[in-house]
Motif scaffolding. Structure first.
Motif, PDB file in Angstrom:
ATOM      1  N   GLY A  12       0.198  -0.925   0.355  1.00  0.00           N
ATOM      2  CA  GLY A  12       0.427  -0.017   0.065  1.00  0.00           C
ATOM      3  C   GLY A  12       0.796   1.512  -0.157  1.00  0.00           C
ATOM      4  O   GLY A  12       1.814   1.339   0.084  1.00  0.00           O
ATOM      5  N   HIS A  13       0.538   1.911  -0.272  1.00  0.00           N
ATOM      6  CA  HIS A  13       1.113   3.717  -0.672  1.00  0.00           C
ATOM      7  C   HIS A  13       1.620   3.586   0.419  1.00  0.00           C
ATOM      8  O   HIS A  13       3.403   3.947   1.262  1.00  0.00           O
ATOM      9  CB  HIS A  13      -0.250   4.442  -1.383  1.00  0.00           C
ATOM     10  N   ALA A  14       1.016   4.121   1.836  1.00  0.00           N
ATOM     11  CA  ALA A  14       1.445   5.121   3.149  1.00  0.00           C
ATOM     12  C   ALA A  14       2.922   4.108   3.281  1.00  0.00           C
ATOM     13  O   ALA A  14       3.678   4.149   3.721  1.00  0.00           O
ATOM     14  CB  ALA A  14       0.827   4.685   4.284  1.00  0.00           C
ATOM     15  N   LEU A  15       2.419   2.192   3.325  1.00  0.00           N
ATOM     16  CA  LEU A  15       3.615   2.059   4.437  1.00  0.00           C
ATOM     17  C   LEU A  15       4.459   1.562   3.015  1.00  0.00           C
ATOM     18  O   LEU A  15       6.117   1.402   3.406  1.00  0.00           O
ATOM     19  CB  LEU A  15       3.100   0.186   4.462  1.00  0.00           C
ATOM     20  N   GLY A  16       4.456   1.158   2.345  1.00  0.00           N
ATOM     21  CA  GLY A  16       5.583   1.254   1.289  1.00  0.00           C
ATOM     22  C   GLY A  16       6.216   3.233   1.072  1.00  0.00           C
ATOM     23  O   GLY A  16       7.725   2.913   1.644  1.00  0.00           O
ATOM     24  N   VAL A  17       5.933   4.358   1.248  1.00  0.00           N
ATOM     25  CA  VAL A  17       6.643   5.189   1.386  1.00  0.00           C
ATOM     26  C   VAL A  17       6.949   4.850   3.000  1.00  0.00           C
ATOM     27  O   VAL A  17       8.186   5.665   3.086  1.00  0.00           O
ATOM     28  CB  VAL A  17       5.352   6.563   1.690  1.00  0.00           C
ATOM     29  N   GLU A  18       6.665   4.751   3.713  1.00  0.00           N
ATOM     30  CA  GLU A  18       7.558   4.702   4.944  1.00  0.00           C
ATOM     31  C   GLU A  18       8.812   3.647   5.370  1.00  0.00           C
ATOM     32  O   GLU A  18       9.937   3.832   5.709  1.00  0.00           O
ATOM     33  CB  GLU A  18       6.613   4.258   6.084  1.00  0.00           C
ATOM     34  N   ILE A  19       8.400   2.814   4.390  1.00  0.00           N
ATOM     35  CA  ILE A  19       9.734   1.798   3.843  1.00  0.00           C
ATOM     36  C   ILE A  19      10.805   2.252   3.595  1.00  0.00           C
ATOM     37  O   ILE A  19      12.163   2.098   3.969  1.00  0.00           O
ATOM     38  CB  ILE A  19       9.606   0.039   3.468  1.00  0.00           C
ATOM     39  N   ILE A  20      10.371   3.589   1.763  1.00  0.00           N
ATOM     40  CA  ILE A  20      11.388   3.845   1.296  1.00  0.00           C
ATOM     41  C   ILE A  20      12.059   4.994   2.807  1.00  0.00           C
ATOM     42  O   ILE A  20      13.136   4.832   2.371  1.00  0.00           O
ATOM     43  CB  ILE A  20      10.993   4.414   0.447  1.00  0.00           C
ATOM     44  N   PHE A  21      11.358   5.513   2.959  1.00  0.00           N
ATOM     45  CA  PHE A  21      12.040   6.339   4.355  1.00  0.00           C
ATOM     46  C   PHE A  21      13.274   5.680   5.401  1.00  0.00           C
ATOM     47  O   PHE A  21      14.204   6.570   5.987  1.00  0.00           O
ATOM     48  CB  PHE A  21      11.016   7.469   4.848  1.00  0.00           C
ATOM     49  N   ALA A  22      12.249   4.864   5.556  1.00  0.00           N
ATOM     50  CA  ALA A  22      12.994   3.531   6.913  1.00  0.00           C
ATOM     51  C   ALA A  22      14.825   3.635   6.277  1.00  0.00           C
ATOM     52  O   ALA A  22      15.705   3.353   6.552  1.00  0.00           O
ATOM     53  CB  ALA A  22      12.273   3.031   7.324  1.00  0.00           C
ATOM     54  N   ALA A  23      14.445   3.044   4.894  1.00  0.00           N
ATOM     55  CA  ALA A  23      15.405   2.629   4.572  1.00  0.00           C
ATOM     56  C   ALA A  23      16.518   3.693   4.224  1.00  0.00           C
ATOM     57  O   ALA A  23      17.315   3.556   3.737  1.00  0.00           O
ATOM     58  CB  ALA A  23      15.358   2.283   3.252  1.00  0.00           C
ATOM     59  N   THR A  24      16.640   5.007   3.440  1.00  0.00           N
ATOM     60  CA  THR A  24      16.659   5.936   3.364  1.00  0.00           C
ATOM     61  C   THR A  24      17.941   6.313   4.518  1.00  0.00           C
ATOM     62  O   THR A  24      18.983   6.716   4.634  1.00  0.00           O
ATOM     63  CB  THR A  24      15.857   7.409   2.643  1.00  0.00           C
ATOM     64  N   ALA A  25      16.737   6.468   5.709  1.00  0.00           N
ATOM     65  CA  ALA A  25      16.634   6.956   6.870  1.00  0.00           C
ATOM     66  C   ALA A  25      18.346   5.729   6.908  1.00  0.00           C
ATOM     67  O   ALA A  25      19.544   6.105   8.083  1.00  0.00           O
ATOM     68  CB  ALA A  25      16.334   6.902   7.858  1.00  0.00           C
ATOM     69  N   GLY A  26      18.307   4.307   7.036  1.00  0.00           N
ATOM     70  CA  GLY A  26      19.733   4.025   7.110  1.00  0.00           C
ATOM     71  C   GLY A  26      20.813   3.633   6.349  1.00  0.00           C
ATOM     72  O   GLY A  26      21.925   3.723   7.261  1.00  0.00           O
ATOM     73  N   TRP A  27      20.291   4.047   5.715  1.00  0.00           N
ATOM     74  CA  TRP A  27      21.581   4.116   4.314  1.00  0.00           C
ATOM     75  C   TRP A  27      22.342   5.703   4.889  1.00  0.00           C
ATOM     76  O   TRP A  27      23.534   5.473   4.534  1.00  0.00           O
ATOM     77  CB  TRP A  27      21.179   4.806   2.443  1.00  0.00           C
ATOM     78  N   GLY A  28      21.905   6.810   5.355  1.00  0.00           N
ATOM     79  CA  GLY A  28      22.194   8.005   6.124  1.00  0.00           C
ATOM     80  C   GLY A  28      23.197   7.637   6.803  1.00  0.00           C
ATOM     81  O   GLY A  28      24.319   7.877   7.054  1.00  0.00           O
ATOM     82  N   LEU A  29      22.792   6.627   8.125  1.00  0.00           N
ATOM     83  CA  LEU A  29      22.941   5.587   9.155  1.00  0.00           C
ATOM     84  C   LEU A  29      24.435   5.190   9.084  1.00  0.00           C
ATOM     85  O   LEU A  29      25.750   5.585   9.612  1.00  0.00           O
ATOM     86  CB  LEU A  29      22.173   5.796  10.125  1.00  0.00           C
TER      87      LEU A  29
END
Length: 67
Positions: A12-29
């Motif tokens: 779904g849209h909301a969880l898909g966007v949340e996964i992308i944000f989490a992955a991006t934050a993880g990559w930055g960390l």
């Protein structure tokens, strides 16, 4: 967009966007922890103090790696 389309189709849209944000934050960390020892230590400490949270699954895979 391909990754977003796959994730939103599966979760779904909301969880898909949340996964992308989490992955991006993880990559930055991960990137920053390789350059900053204090961040690497903070991540290691957080993982050891909070072993049951889902965030830990992400962070434990991102911590400093031996070469």
């Amino acid at each position: 967009m391909d990754i977003y389309n796959q994730l939103s189709g599966a979760y779904g849209h909301a969880l898909g966007v949340e996964i992308i944000f989490a992955a991006t934050a993880g990559w930055g960390l991960e990137t920053d922890a390789k350059r900053h020892e204090k961040l690497a230590q903070a991540m290691t400490g957080y993982v050891s103090e909070h072993p049951v949270f889902y965030t830990i699954k992400l962070l434990s895979g991102l911590g400093p790696r031996s070469a």
